[in-house]
Enzyme design. Structure first.
Site, PDB file in Angstrom:
ATOM      1  N   ASP A 139      -9.369 -41.093  -9.453  1.00  0.00           N
ATOM      2  CA  ASP A 139      -9.251 -39.810  -8.722  1.00  0.00           C
ATOM      3  C   ASP A 139      -9.461 -38.592  -9.506  1.00  0.00           C
ATOM      4  OD1 ASP A 139      -6.928 -40.348 -10.185  1.00  0.00           O
ATOM      5  OD2 ASP A 139      -5.734 -40.430  -8.368  1.00  0.00           O
ATOM      6  N   ASN A 149       6.257 -40.930  -4.490  1.00  0.00           N
ATOM      7  CA  ASN A 149       6.349 -41.284  -3.072  1.00  0.00           C
ATOM      8  C   ASN A 149       5.540 -42.413  -2.741  1.00  0.00           C
ATOM      9  OD1 ASN A 149       3.911 -40.424  -3.727  1.00  0.00           O
ATOM     10  ND2 ASN A 149       3.816 -38.767  -2.193  1.00  0.00           N
ATOM     11  N   GLU A 178      -1.930 -40.881  -0.483  1.00  0.00           N
ATOM     12  CA  GLU A 178      -0.403 -40.475  -0.068  1.00  0.00           C
ATOM     13  C   GLU A 178       0.057 -41.259   0.969  1.00  0.00           C
ATOM     14  OE1 GLU A 178       0.620 -38.805  -2.374  1.00  0.00           O
ATOM     15  OE2 GLU A 178       0.201 -36.413  -2.237  1.00  0.00           O
TER      16      GLU A 178
END
Ligand code: F6R
Length: 252
Positions: A68, A137, A144
Protein backbone atom coordinates in the site's frame (compact mmCIF):
# COMPACT_ATOMS: atom_id res chain seq x y z
CA UNK A 1 -3.50 -23.78 7.55
CA UNK A 2 -2.32 -21.22 10.10
CA UNK A 3 0.96 -21.96 11.85
CA UNK A 4 1.72 -19.91 14.95
CA UNK A 5 5.39 -19.32 15.72
CA UNK A 6 5.70 -17.92 19.22
CA UNK A 7 8.88 -16.28 20.53
CA UNK A 8 9.45 -14.52 23.80
CA UNK A 9 10.44 -11.17 22.35
CA UNK A 10 9.73 -9.12 19.24
CA UNK A 11 13.39 -9.41 18.27
CA UNK A 12 13.33 -13.24 18.41
CA UNK A 13 10.04 -13.46 16.53
CA UNK A 14 11.42 -11.08 13.89
CA UNK A 15 14.45 -13.36 13.39
CA UNK A 16 12.08 -16.29 12.88
CA UNK A 17 10.11 -14.25 10.32
CA UNK A 18 13.31 -13.21 8.51
CA UNK A 19 14.26 -16.88 8.23
CA UNK A 20 10.89 -17.74 6.66
CA UNK A 21 11.36 -15.00 4.05
CA UNK A 22 15.04 -15.90 3.51
CA UNK A 23 14.15 -19.55 2.86
CA UNK A 24 11.72 -18.53 0.11
CA UNK A 25 14.38 -16.35 -1.55
CA UNK A 26 17.13 -18.95 -1.20
CA UNK A 27 14.92 -21.63 -2.73
CA UNK A 28 13.88 -19.32 -5.54
CA UNK A 29 16.34 -16.48 -6.28
CA UNK A 30 13.82 -14.94 -8.72
CA UNK A 31 11.01 -14.97 -6.15
CA UNK A 32 8.32 -12.31 -6.04
CA UNK A 33 8.06 -11.03 -2.49
CA UNK A 34 5.13 -9.01 -1.17
CA UNK A 35 6.24 -6.43 1.39
CA UNK A 36 4.67 -4.35 4.15
CA UNK A 37 5.52 -1.20 6.06
CA UNK A 38 4.76 -0.05 9.62
CA UNK A 39 6.55 -0.85 12.86
CA UNK A 40 6.11 -4.61 12.76
CA UNK A 41 8.51 -5.56 9.92
CA UNK A 42 11.38 -3.27 10.95
CA UNK A 43 13.39 -5.82 12.96
CA UNK A 44 12.75 -8.47 10.37
CA UNK A 45 14.09 -6.13 7.66
CA UNK A 46 17.17 -5.44 9.84
CA UNK A 47 17.88 -9.17 9.94
CA UNK A 48 17.42 -9.50 6.16
CA UNK A 49 19.86 -6.61 5.72
CA UNK A 50 22.34 -8.37 8.00
CA UNK A 51 21.94 -11.63 6.06
CA UNK A 52 22.46 -9.81 2.76
CA UNK A 53 25.57 -7.95 4.01
CA UNK A 54 26.97 -11.25 5.32
CA UNK A 55 26.44 -12.85 1.89
CA UNK A 56 23.92 -15.31 3.30
CA UNK A 57 21.18 -14.20 0.88
CA UNK A 58 20.85 -12.17 -2.30
CA UNK A 59 17.91 -10.14 -3.60
CA UNK A 60 19.61 -9.42 -6.92
CA UNK A 61 16.97 -11.17 -9.00
CA UNK A 62 14.04 -10.77 -6.64
CA UNK A 63 11.00 -8.66 -7.51
CA UNK A 64 8.94 -6.95 -4.84
CA UNK A 65 5.44 -5.61 -4.63
CA UNK A 66 4.29 -3.56 -1.64
CA UNK A 67 0.87 -3.66 -0.07
CA UNK A 68 0.00 0.00 0.00
CA UNK A 69 0.79 3.69 -0.16
CA UNK A 70 -0.80 6.85 1.22
CA UNK A 71 -2.61 9.03 -1.30
CA UNK A 72 -1.03 12.48 -1.50
CA UNK A 73 2.49 11.63 -0.33
CA UNK A 74 5.41 11.72 -2.74
CA UNK A 75 8.11 9.03 -2.59
CA UNK A 76 10.49 11.53 -0.96
CA UNK A 77 8.05 12.43 1.84
CA UNK A 78 9.54 10.87 4.96
CA UNK A 79 6.23 9.22 5.89
CA UNK A 80 5.48 7.78 2.47
CA UNK A 81 5.76 4.04 2.24
CA UNK A 82 8.12 4.38 -0.73
CA UNK A 83 10.48 6.35 1.52
CA UNK A 84 10.03 3.81 4.34
CA UNK A 85 10.94 0.90 2.08
CA UNK A 86 13.99 2.63 0.77
CA UNK A 87 15.25 3.63 4.23
CA UNK A 88 14.42 0.38 6.01
CA UNK A 89 15.30 -2.16 3.34
CA UNK A 90 15.93 -1.39 -0.31
CA UNK A 91 18.95 0.90 -0.01
CA UNK A 92 20.71 -1.59 2.28
CA UNK A 93 20.30 -4.72 0.15
CA UNK A 94 21.29 -5.73 -3.38
CA UNK A 95 17.76 -5.56 -4.84
CA UNK A 96 17.45 -3.76 -8.19
CA UNK A 97 15.24 -0.72 -7.45
CA UNK A 98 13.69 -1.19 -10.92
CA UNK A 99 12.28 -4.47 -9.62
CA UNK A 100 10.50 -2.87 -6.66
CA UNK A 101 6.88 -1.75 -6.90
CA UNK A 102 4.55 0.37 -4.82
CA UNK A 103 1.32 2.14 -5.71
CA UNK A 104 1.94 5.81 -6.51
CA UNK A 105 0.57 8.16 -3.88
CA UNK A 106 0.74 11.07 -6.30
CA UNK A 107 -1.28 9.66 -9.19
CA UNK A 108 -3.66 12.33 -10.49
CA UNK A 109 -6.28 9.64 -11.06
CA UNK A 110 -6.18 7.18 -8.11
CA UNK A 111 -8.72 4.87 -9.78
CA UNK A 112 -6.45 4.55 -12.82
CA UNK A 113 -3.51 3.96 -10.45
CA UNK A 114 -5.42 1.06 -8.85
CA UNK A 115 -5.87 -0.45 -12.31
CA UNK A 116 -2.18 0.09 -13.12
CA UNK A 117 -1.20 -1.64 -9.87
CA UNK A 118 -3.52 -4.58 -10.65
CA UNK A 119 -1.64 -4.93 -13.94
CA UNK A 120 1.73 -4.76 -12.12
CA UNK A 121 0.65 -7.51 -9.72
CA UNK A 122 -0.75 -9.63 -12.57
CA UNK A 123 2.47 -9.19 -14.57
CA UNK A 124 4.48 -10.66 -11.68
CA UNK A 125 2.90 -14.03 -12.32
CA UNK A 126 2.12 -14.66 -8.65
CA UNK A 127 3.50 -13.51 -5.31
CA UNK A 128 5.62 -16.24 -3.66
CA UNK A 129 5.35 -14.86 -0.15
CA UNK A 130 3.25 -11.98 1.13
CA UNK A 131 4.36 -10.27 4.33
CA UNK A 132 1.60 -8.70 6.43
CA UNK A 133 1.23 -6.73 9.63
CA UNK A 134 -2.17 -6.47 11.26
CA UNK A 135 -3.97 -3.26 12.21
CA UNK A 136 -5.58 -2.85 15.62
CA UNK A 137 -8.92 -3.10 13.79
CA UNK A 138 -7.91 -6.23 11.89
CA UNK A 139 -6.92 -4.56 8.64
CA UNK A 140 -4.38 -6.19 6.35
CA UNK A 141 -2.78 -3.90 3.83
CA UNK A 142 -5.16 -0.97 4.14
CA UNK A 143 -8.22 -3.16 3.73
CA UNK A 144 -10.28 -1.67 6.53
CA UNK A 145 -13.25 -3.40 8.22
CA UNK A 146 -16.12 -3.40 5.73
CA UNK A 147 -19.19 -5.35 4.66
CA UNK A 148 -17.30 -7.19 1.91
CA UNK A 149 -13.80 -8.33 1.02
CA UNK A 150 -12.06 -6.32 -1.73
CA UNK A 151 -10.85 -8.36 -4.68
CA UNK A 152 -8.41 -6.03 -6.43
CA UNK A 153 -6.41 -2.89 -5.66
CA UNK A 154 -8.61 -0.29 -4.01
CA UNK A 155 -8.70 3.34 -3.04
CA UNK A 156 -9.51 3.34 0.68
CA UNK A 157 -10.82 5.91 3.11
CA UNK A 158 -8.83 5.20 6.24
CA UNK A 159 -10.87 4.69 9.40
CA UNK A 160 -10.49 6.99 12.40
CA UNK A 161 -8.82 4.18 14.35
CA UNK A 162 -6.19 3.70 11.63
CA UNK A 163 -5.58 7.45 11.41
CA UNK A 164 -5.23 7.53 15.22
CA UNK A 165 -2.83 4.58 15.17
CA UNK A 166 -0.67 6.11 12.42
CA UNK A 167 -0.65 9.62 13.90
CA UNK A 168 2.39 8.55 15.96
CA UNK A 169 4.51 8.84 12.82
CA UNK A 170 3.36 12.39 11.93
CA UNK A 171 3.91 15.76 13.63
CA UNK A 172 0.15 16.02 14.20
CA UNK A 173 -2.98 13.95 13.55
CA UNK A 174 -4.27 16.29 10.83
CA UNK A 175 -1.17 15.60 8.76
CA UNK A 176 -2.04 11.89 8.47
CA UNK A 177 -3.38 11.19 4.97
CA UNK A 178 -7.01 10.08 5.02
CA UNK A 179 -6.84 7.91 1.91
CA UNK A 180 -4.58 5.14 0.70
CA UNK A 181 -4.24 2.76 -2.22
CA UNK A 182 -4.09 -0.86 -1.11
CA UNK A 183 -3.64 -4.24 -2.67
CA UNK A 184 -6.99 -6.04 -2.38
CA UNK A 185 -7.79 -8.99 -0.13
CA UNK A 186 -8.28 -11.16 -3.23
CA UNK A 187 -4.70 -10.39 -4.32
CA UNK A 188 -3.33 -11.12 -0.84
CA UNK A 189 -5.23 -14.43 -0.84
CA UNK A 190 -3.70 -15.34 -4.21
CA UNK A 191 -0.14 -15.34 -2.81
CA UNK A 192 1.54 -18.73 -2.47
CA UNK A 193 2.39 -18.19 1.21
CA UNK A 194 1.54 -15.57 3.83
CA UNK A 195 3.83 -14.42 6.62
CA UNK A 196 2.19 -12.23 9.26
CA UNK A 197 4.15 -10.48 12.00
CA UNK A 198 2.51 -9.09 15.14
CA UNK A 199 4.01 -7.78 18.35
CA UNK A 200 2.88 -6.32 21.64
CA UNK A 201 -0.19 -6.51 23.87
CA UNK A 202 -2.03 -4.06 21.62
CA UNK A 203 -2.33 -6.77 18.95
CA UNK A 204 -3.39 -9.60 21.29
CA UNK A 205 -7.19 -9.23 21.03
CA UNK A 206 -7.32 -8.70 17.29
CA UNK A 207 -4.90 -11.55 16.62
CA UNK A 208 -7.17 -13.94 18.53
CA UNK A 209 -10.21 -12.69 16.60
CA UNK A 210 -8.38 -13.02 13.29
CA UNK A 211 -7.21 -16.57 13.93
CA UNK A 212 -10.13 -18.03 15.90
CA UNK A 213 -13.09 -15.68 15.41
CA UNK A 214 -15.73 -15.79 12.69
CA UNK A 215 -14.47 -15.12 9.16
CA UNK A 216 -15.94 -11.72 8.39
CA UNK A 217 -15.01 -8.58 6.44
CA UNK A 218 -15.53 -6.75 9.75
CA UNK A 219 -12.17 -8.36 10.72
CA UNK A 220 -10.38 -8.42 7.35
CA UNK A 221 -7.48 -10.58 8.60
CA UNK A 222 -9.95 -13.35 9.53
CA UNK A 223 -10.09 -14.30 5.82
CA UNK A 224 -6.63 -15.83 6.33
CA UNK A 225 -8.43 -18.77 8.00
CA UNK A 226 -9.56 -19.67 4.46
CA UNK A 227 -6.10 -19.26 2.89
CA UNK A 228 -5.33 -22.06 0.44
CA UNK A 229 -1.75 -22.57 1.60
CA UNK A 230 0.38 -21.91 4.62
CA UNK A 231 -0.08 -18.80 6.76
CA UNK A 232 2.84 -18.39 9.16
CA UNK A 233 2.31 -16.00 12.03
CA UNK A 234 5.48 -14.93 13.87
CA UNK A 235 4.56 -13.16 17.08
CA UNK A 236 5.85 -12.42 20.54
CA UNK A 237 4.33 -13.65 23.82
CA UNK A 238 2.48 -10.36 24.31
CA UNK A 239 0.71 -10.49 20.96
CA UNK A 240 -0.17 -14.14 21.56
CA UNK A 241 -1.34 -13.63 25.14
CA UNK A 242 -5.09 -13.79 24.40
CA UNK A 243 -4.63 -16.83 22.17
CA UNK A 244 -2.58 -18.47 24.92
CA UNK A 245 -5.35 -17.78 27.42
CA UNK A 246 -8.29 -18.89 25.25
CA UNK A 247 -6.68 -21.59 23.09
CA UNK A 248 -3.68 -22.90 25.03
CA UNK A 249 -3.37 -25.97 22.80
CA UNK A 250 -2.80 -23.84 19.70
CA UNK A 251 0.63 -22.76 20.88
CA UNK A 252 3.90 -24.54 21.35
C1 F6R B 1 1.52 -1.53 6.13
C2 F6R B 1 0.20 -2.11 6.22
C3 F6R B 1 -0.59 -2.13 7.48
C4 F6R B 1 0.26 -2.42 8.72
C5 F6R B 1 -0.62 -2.40 9.98
C6 F6R B 1 0.18 -2.65 11.23
O1 F6R B 1 2.04 -1.63 4.83
O2 F6R B 1 -0.27 -2.57 5.23
O3 F6R B 1 -1.59 -3.09 7.36
O4 F6R B 1 0.87 -3.66 8.59
O5 F6R B 1 -1.26 -1.17 10.08
O6 F6R B 1 1.04 -1.58 11.44
P1 F6R B 1 2.19 -1.64 12.55
O7 F6R B 1 3.13 -2.69 12.12
O8 F6R B 1 2.80 -0.26 12.51
O9 F6R B 1 1.51 -1.94 13.84
Amino acid sequence: MIKLICRKTEKEASLAAANVMADVVRNNPTAVIGLATGSSPINMYKELIRMCSAGEISFKNVKSVNLDEYVGLSPDHDQSYAYFMNENLFKHIDIDKANTNLPSGLAADPAAECKRYDDVIASMGGVDIQLLGIGNNGHIGFNEPDDHFSKTTILVDLTDSTIDANARFFASRDLVPTRAISMGIGQIMAAKKVLLVAFGKGKADILEKAVFGPVTPAVPASILQFFHGEVIICADEDALSVIREKHPDALC
